[in-house]
Scaffold this active site. Structure first.
Site, PDB file in Angstrom:
ATOM      1  N   PRO A   1     -16.057   1.783  84.001  1.00 17.23           N
ATOM      2  CG  PRO A   1     -15.010   3.323  85.522  1.00 17.23           C
ATOM      3  CD  PRO A   1     -15.109   1.887  85.068  1.00 17.23           C
ATOM      4  CG  ASN A   2     -14.395   6.950  81.445  1.00 22.89           C
ATOM      5  OD1 ASN A   2     -15.232   7.763  81.088  1.00 22.89           O
ATOM      6  ND2 ASN A   2     -13.449   6.842  82.569  1.00 22.89           N
TER       7      ASN A   2
ATOM      8  NE  ARG B   1     -11.088   5.963  78.097  1.00 28.57           N
ATOM      9  CZ  ARG B   1     -10.813   5.005  79.030  1.00 28.57           C
ATOM     10  NH1 ARG B   1     -11.567   3.842  78.965  1.00 28.57           N
ATOM     11  NH2 ARG B   1     -10.050   5.273  79.842  1.00 28.57           N
TER      12      ARG B   1
ATOM     13  CE1 TYR C   1      -7.361   2.191  77.436  1.00 29.65           C
ATOM     14  CE2 TYR C   1      -8.085   4.415  76.993  1.00 29.65           C
ATOM     15  CZ  TYR C   1      -7.461   3.175  77.874  1.00 29.65           C
ATOM     16  OH  TYR C   1      -7.054   3.728  78.924  1.00 29.65           O
TER      17      TYR C   1
ATOM     18  CG  ASN D   1     -11.216  -3.348  80.733  1.00 29.67           C
ATOM     19  OD1 ASN D   1     -10.741  -2.891  81.966  1.00 29.67           O
ATOM     20  ND2 ASN D   1     -10.943  -3.029  79.541  1.00 29.67           N
TER      21      ASN D   1
ATOM     22  CB  ALA E   1     -10.253   4.209  85.963  1.00 30.70           C
TER      23      ALA E   1
ATOM     24  CG  HIS F   1      -5.414   1.210  88.011  1.00 30.57           C
ATOM     25  ND1 HIS F   1      -4.612   0.236  87.601  1.00 30.57           N
ATOM     26  CD2 HIS F   1      -5.975   1.878  86.707  1.00 30.57           C
ATOM     27  CE1 HIS F   1      -4.664   0.117  86.175  1.00 30.57           C
ATOM     28  NE2 HIS F   1      -5.533   0.923  85.841  1.00 30.57           N
TER      29      HIS F   1
ATOM     30  CG  ASP G   1     -13.373  -6.262  99.689  1.00 29.69           C
ATOM     31  OD1 ASP G   1     -12.350  -6.759  99.260  1.00 29.69           O
ATOM     32  OD2 ASP G   1     -13.723  -5.323 100.477  1.00 29.69           O
TER      33      ASP G   1
ATOM     34  CD  GLU H   1      -6.859  -7.453  86.180  1.00 27.85           C
ATOM     35  OE1 GLU H   1      -6.467  -8.396  87.087  1.00 27.85           O
ATOM     36  OE2 GLU H   1      -6.461  -6.427  86.225  1.00 27.85           O
TER      37      GLU H   1
ATOM     38  CG  HIS I   1      -6.392  -4.236  81.946  1.00 24.96           C
ATOM     39  ND1 HIS I   1      -7.358  -3.198  82.587  1.00 24.96           N
ATOM     40  CD2 HIS I   1      -5.945  -5.190  82.634  1.00 24.96           C
ATOM     41  CE1 HIS I   1      -7.357  -3.695  83.780  1.00 24.96           C
ATOM     42  NE2 HIS I   1      -6.623  -4.849  84.196  1.00 24.96           N
ATOM     43  CG  LEU I   2      -9.760  -2.918  75.418  1.00 25.15           C
ATOM     44  CD1 LEU I   2     -10.306  -1.553  75.756  1.00 25.15           C
ATOM     45  CD2 LEU I   2     -10.095  -3.145  74.107  1.00 25.15           C
ATOM     46  CB  SER I   3      -4.005  -0.102  76.898  1.00 19.63           C
ATOM     47  OG  SER I   3      -4.221   0.212  78.098  1.00 19.63           O
TER      48      SER I   3
ATOM     49  NE  ARG J   1      -2.148   3.583  78.938  1.00 17.58           N
ATOM     50  CZ  ARG J   1      -3.336   3.781  79.226  1.00 17.58           C
ATOM     51  NH1 ARG J   1      -4.263   2.718  79.114  1.00 17.58           N
ATOM     52  NH2 ARG J   1      -3.704   5.046  79.171  1.00 17.58           N
TER      53      ARG J   1
ATOM     54  NE  ARG K   1      -3.140   4.715  82.489  1.00 18.71           N
ATOM     55  CZ  ARG K   1      -4.358   5.259  82.619  1.00 18.71           C
ATOM     56  NH1 ARG K   1      -5.461   4.746  82.985  1.00 18.71           N
ATOM     57  NH2 ARG K   1      -4.536   6.603  82.266  1.00 18.71           N
TER      58      ARG K   1
HETATM   59  C1  DQA Z   1      -7.985  -0.256  80.769  1.00 23.07           C
HETATM   60  C2  DQA Z   1      -6.780   0.288  81.453  1.00 23.07           C
HETATM   61  C3  DQA Z   1      -7.032   1.215  82.536  1.00 23.07           C
HETATM   62  O1  DQA Z   1      -5.893   1.739  83.264  1.00 23.07           O
HETATM   63  C4  DQA Z   1      -7.946   2.466  82.036  1.00 23.07           C
HETATM   64  O2  DQA Z   1      -8.260   3.058  83.085  1.00 23.07           O
HETATM   65  C5  DQA Z   1      -8.989   1.969  81.461  1.00 23.07           C
HETATM   66  C6  DQA Z   1      -9.063   1.022  80.309  1.00 23.07           C
HETATM   67  C7  DQA Z   1      -7.640  -0.957  79.555  1.00 23.07           C
HETATM   68  O3  DQA Z   1      -8.647  -1.532  78.888  1.00 23.07           O
HETATM   69  O4  DQA Z   1      -6.509  -0.936  78.725  1.00 23.07           O
HETATM   70  O5  DQA Z   1     -10.202   2.465  81.458  1.00 23.07           O
HETATM   71  O6  DQA Z   1      -8.876  -1.094  81.862  1.00 23.07           O
END
Ligand code: DQA
Length: 163
Positions: free
Chosen positions: A26-27, A34, A39, A91, A94, A97, A104, A115, A117-119, A124, A128
């Site tokens: 999501p997002n 964003r 990011y 990725n 959210a 977490h 599953d 897996e 993650h950009l950040s 953080r 997270r």
């Molecule tokens: C994220 C880190 C997550 O905590 C966050 O909710 C995201 C992006 C990242 O790519 O850094 O939406 O997965």
């Protein structure tokens, strides 16, 4: 005796190109605008294009899927198993977490995944730091921005080449 050419259907079969799937949670459709401090400014379309070009150059099929809905991501994982997807890059955003259900799905389909993650989630907020995915993942890349996806792909391509 002269060797006969094998004209059976099996002999004509070209092995199908290995399939990879990139899943974005999501997002992540908002990437580019964003929270660029976390990011970066690369859009999701740009990330997907770079991944697709790299995969295509080495004859690997790569598809990307983004959803803001947990169930849609879970169903895409199930479909990936039916399609014989070899590896996933995910990725979970959210859902990293929160989502035991998506965890599953990955555990249940047994498709190895990286897996991403950009950040750097560990630098953080403490909520997270917990991931429902990392202990199942082949590996985790966090904090390297959009390059993290390309590094994950390089790793998987090297695995495919070694198989
Ligand atoms: C994220 C880190 C997550 O905590 C966050 O909710 C995201 C992006 C990242 O790519 O850094 O939406 O997965």
């Amino acid at each position: 005796m002269k060797k006969q050419k094998d004209t059976s259907a099996a002999a004509d079969q070209v092995p199908e190109a290995p399939r990879l799937l990139v899943l974005h949670g999501p997002n992540l459709n908002l990437l580019g605008t964003r929270e660029p401090g976390h990011y970066g400014s690369t859009t999701l379309a740009e990330i997907n294009l770079a991944l697709a070009h790299r995969a295509e150059a080495v004859g690997v099929q790569l598809e990307a899927f983004q959803s803001n809905h947990e169930g849609a991501l879970i169903e895409r994982v199930h479909a990936a198993q039916q399609q014989g997807v070899r590896y996933l890059i995910i990725n979970p955003a959210a859902y990293t977490h929160t989502s035991i259900a998506l965890r599953d799905a990955l555990a249940g389909t047994n498709i190895p995944f990286v897996e991403v993650h950009l950040s750097n989630v560990h630098a953080r907020e403490s909520f997270r730091h917990q991931s429902y995915f990392s202990d199942l993942a082949v590996g985790v890349i966090t904090g390297l921005g959009s390059e993290g996806y390309l590094l994950a792909l390089e790793y998987l391509l090297s695995r495919i080449a070694a198989e």
